[in-house]
Design a protein around this motif. Structure first.
Motif, mmCIF file in Angstrom:
data_model
loop_
_atom_site.group_PDB
_atom_site.id
_atom_site.type_symbol
_atom_site.label_atom_id
_atom_site.label_comp_id
_atom_site.label_asym_id
_atom_site.label_seq_id
_atom_site.Cartn_x
_atom_site.Cartn_y
_atom_site.Cartn_z
ATOM 1 N N ASP A 1 0.806 -1.232 0.000
ATOM 2 C CA ASP A 1 0.000 0.000 0.000
ATOM 3 C C ASP A 1 0.837 1.278 0.000
ATOM 4 O O ASP A 1 0.291 2.374 0.145
ATOM 5 N N GLY A 2 2.145 1.174 -0.137
ATOM 6 C CA GLY A 2 2.997 2.342 -0.286
ATOM 7 C C GLY A 2 2.870 3.366 0.819
ATOM 8 O O GLY A 2 2.742 3.035 2.005
ATOM 9 N N MET A 3 2.884 4.663 0.440
ATOM 10 C CA MET A 3 2.810 5.736 1.418
ATOM 11 C C MET A 3 1.468 5.746 2.139
ATOM 12 O O MET A 3 1.381 6.187 3.280
ATOM 13 N N GLU A 4 0.424 5.258 1.485
ATOM 14 C CA GLU A 4 -0.866 5.175 2.168
ATOM 15 C C GLU A 4 -0.792 4.173 3.320
ATOM 16 O O GLU A 4 -1.364 4.404 4.392
ATOM 17 N N GLY A 5 -0.088 3.072 3.118
ATOM 18 C CA GLY A 5 0.102 2.120 4.211
ATOM 19 C C GLY A 5 0.911 2.725 5.334
ATOM 20 O O GLY A 5 0.606 2.522 6.526
ATOM 21 N N GLN B 1 -17.695 23.150 8.817
ATOM 22 C CA GLN B 1 -18.316 23.890 7.726
ATOM 23 C C GLN B 1 -18.474 23.049 6.465
ATOM 24 O O GLN B 1 -19.275 23.381 5.592
ATOM 25 N N GLU B 2 -17.681 21.981 6.354
ATOM 26 C CA GLU B 2 -17.732 21.082 5.209
ATOM 27 C C GLU B 2 -17.771 19.649 5.708
ATOM 28 O O GLU B 2 -17.468 19.365 6.874
ATOM 29 N N SER B 3 -18.126 18.738 4.835
ATOM 30 C CA SER B 3 -18.139 17.314 5.174
ATOM 31 C C SER B 3 -17.450 16.537 4.070
ATOM 32 O O SER B 3 -17.270 17.036 2.947
ATOM 33 N N ALA B 4 -17.035 15.317 4.379
ATOM 34 C CA ALA B 4 -16.352 14.463 3.411
ATOM 35 C C ALA B 4 -16.451 13.026 3.887
ATOM 36 O O ALA B 4 -16.733 12.754 5.068
ATOM 37 N N THR B 5 -16.220 12.082 2.976
ATOM 38 C CA THR B 5 -16.201 10.673 3.352
ATOM 39 C C THR B 5 -14.890 10.353 4.067
ATOM 40 O O THR B 5 -13.923 11.130 4.008
ATOM 41 N N ASP B 6 -14.855 9.203 4.717
ATOM 42 C CA ASP B 6 -13.625 8.784 5.392
ATOM 43 C C ASP B 6 -12.464 8.708 4.416
ATOM 44 O O ASP B 6 -11.348 9.156 4.720
ATOM 45 N N ASP B 7 -12.694 8.136 3.235
ATOM 46 C CA ASP B 7 -11.624 8.014 2.248
ATOM 47 C C ASP B 7 -11.153 9.388 1.778
ATOM 48 O O ASP B 7 -9.943 9.618 1.608
ATOM 49 N N GLU B 8 -12.085 10.304 1.566
ATOM 50 C CA GLU B 8 -11.716 11.651 1.134
ATOM 51 C C GLU B 8 -10.890 12.367 2.200
ATOM 52 O O GLU B 8 -9.910 13.048 1.891
ATOM 53 N N LEU C 1 -2.865 13.400 3.584
ATOM 54 C CA LEU C 1 -1.601 12.764 3.234
ATOM 55 C C LEU C 1 -0.559 13.832 2.937
ATOM 56 O O LEU C 1 -0.821 14.817 2.257
ATOM 57 N N GLY C 2 0.639 13.644 3.462
ATOM 58 C CA GLY C 2 1.720 14.584 3.218
ATOM 59 C C GLY C 2 2.304 15.107 4.512
ATOM 60 O O GLY C 2 1.886 14.742 5.609
#
Length: 386
Positions: free
Chosen positions: A110-114, A364-371, A377-378
């Protein structure tokens, strides 16, 4: 759509990010071949004292027709190697290419995501009966804390990605999560205070001045000088502005959780809330630095972040006594003018997607867990040179 790579017919062995980190911590020396573009490598990479990282983009292993290159590209170190990329796709192809050429090579799952999904636990020794656990995310240096007193617990600066872990660790210690606290409106990661509260009976606690920044969800607002009862102890609220106007620390006995005000090798940057007000924020940070001068030398500083070159103490945690920082950080020798110049000059790049992350953390905003995971990241880039 994910890029398709040529089939090499070569079996590639992999290694999890957790196993790689453990083996590095155990003293093994590794060479990592990062196959991402040079710009991505320069911005953010796996770092460790026992790791040598080299960048050869995956495109060097392909010819003009996207077929395997005829020869091994220049710059590839001798084996053994471990390859890594963003998601473990191009690096797996490169590992197969090198294995076919006789290299001893592994690919990071999973690279850097892992790597970004790692969260390490360390016990912080204090002078009281308070049980303190420090959580460290190696990919960004973010630190969170679990405070346990009797059958009650509080989590400070939780990350959304690990919200359930804090609740689980409190329960393992025979405690229920009473508070989920933020020191400020984070710009480098998605806060987990609401997620942790949703998985427990915890009360969400944020600094009162966050409301002035547009906080748009229900929370208990706390100000300088207030206390929060936790089991058999109290948490003192300490205003430490400068990084942001609402920046707040939490103190229990000799332990001070400083959030993004004072780090182990630097101080906070003053420009993430309002770039145009960075100088005024730096002057406020100077007053905060002066406030640290009134605290006892034995105060244990537990910051909200560490940098890629920060080394843990002998106990494995990223904490130290205030006396050590007073002796080691140049900012404690500066007068006001020099301090303001230091923290406003040559600021690093802002954290990735920091405006979107701030909006999420204000509600003020919402997003999914994946988003949300992708947004943070970074590197964190919340500090300046100390």
């Amino acid at each position: 759509m994910e890029r398709q790579f040529p089939t090499l017919g070569e079996s590639v062995q992999s290694i999890t990010a957790a196993t790689l980190k453990r083996r590095l911590d155990d003293g093994e020396q590794w060479t990592l071949l990062d196959t991402r573009p040079e710009s991505a490598f320069e911005e953010w990479r796996i770092t460790h004292p026992n790791l040598t990282a080299v960048n050869v983009p995956f495109t060097a292993f392909l010819d003009d027709n996207d077929e395997p290159a005829a020869t091994v590209p220049e710059g590839v170190p001798d084996g053994p190697l471990v390859t890594c990329c963003a998601k473990g796709i191009s690096s797996r192809y490169v590992a197969g290419f090198l294995a076919r050429e006789g290299w001893d090579v592994l690919a990071v799952d999973d690279g850097m995501e892992g790597w970004a999904r790692l969260d390490e636990l360390r016990h912080v020794v204090t002078g009281s009966e308070l049980d303190v656990v420090q959580f460290h995310r190696p990919s960004s240096g973010c630190l969170a804390y679990l405070l346990v007193s009797g059958d009650e617990a509080a989590v400070v600066d939780p990350l959304r990605a690990f919200a359930g872990e804090y609740v689980e660790q409190a329960r393992k210690r025979g405690a229920d999560l009473r508070y989920a606290l933020d020191t400020h409106v984070h710009a480098d990661h998605v806060s987990g205070v609401r997620a942790a509260a949703a998985e427990s009976d915890a009360e969400v606690v944020v600094p009162t001045r966050a409301r002035e920044r547009g906080l748009d969800f229900d929370a208990r607002l706390v100000a300088d000088g207030e206390t929060l009862a936790l089991g058999e102890t109290d948490i003192d609220v300490v205003w430490l502005p400068g990084h942001t106007t609402e920046m707040t620390g939490y103190r229990v006995d000799d332990l001070l959780l400083t959030g993004d005000s004072l780090f182990l090798d630097s101080v906070a940057r003053p420009d993430l809330e309002d770039e145009d007000a960075a100088v005024e924020a730096a002057k406020q940070l100077w007053k905060t630095r002066q406030r640290f001068a009134t605290l006892p030398d034995k105060t244990v500083i537990a910051p909200g972040h560490v940098g890629p070159t920060t080394t843990p103490g002998s106990d494995g945690t990223y904490t130290t006594q205030l006396a050590t920082l007073r002796q080691g950080l140049a900012v404690f020798d500066d007068d006001k003018s020099a301090f303001v110049e230091r923290v406003t000059a040559n600021l690093p790049p802002r954290p990735n997607n920091y405006e979107e992350i701030i909006a999420l953390n204000l509600g003020q905003e919402s997003a999914t867990d994946d988003e949300m995971f992708e947004l943070e990241l970074g590197p964190n880039n919340c500090a300046v040179d100390g």
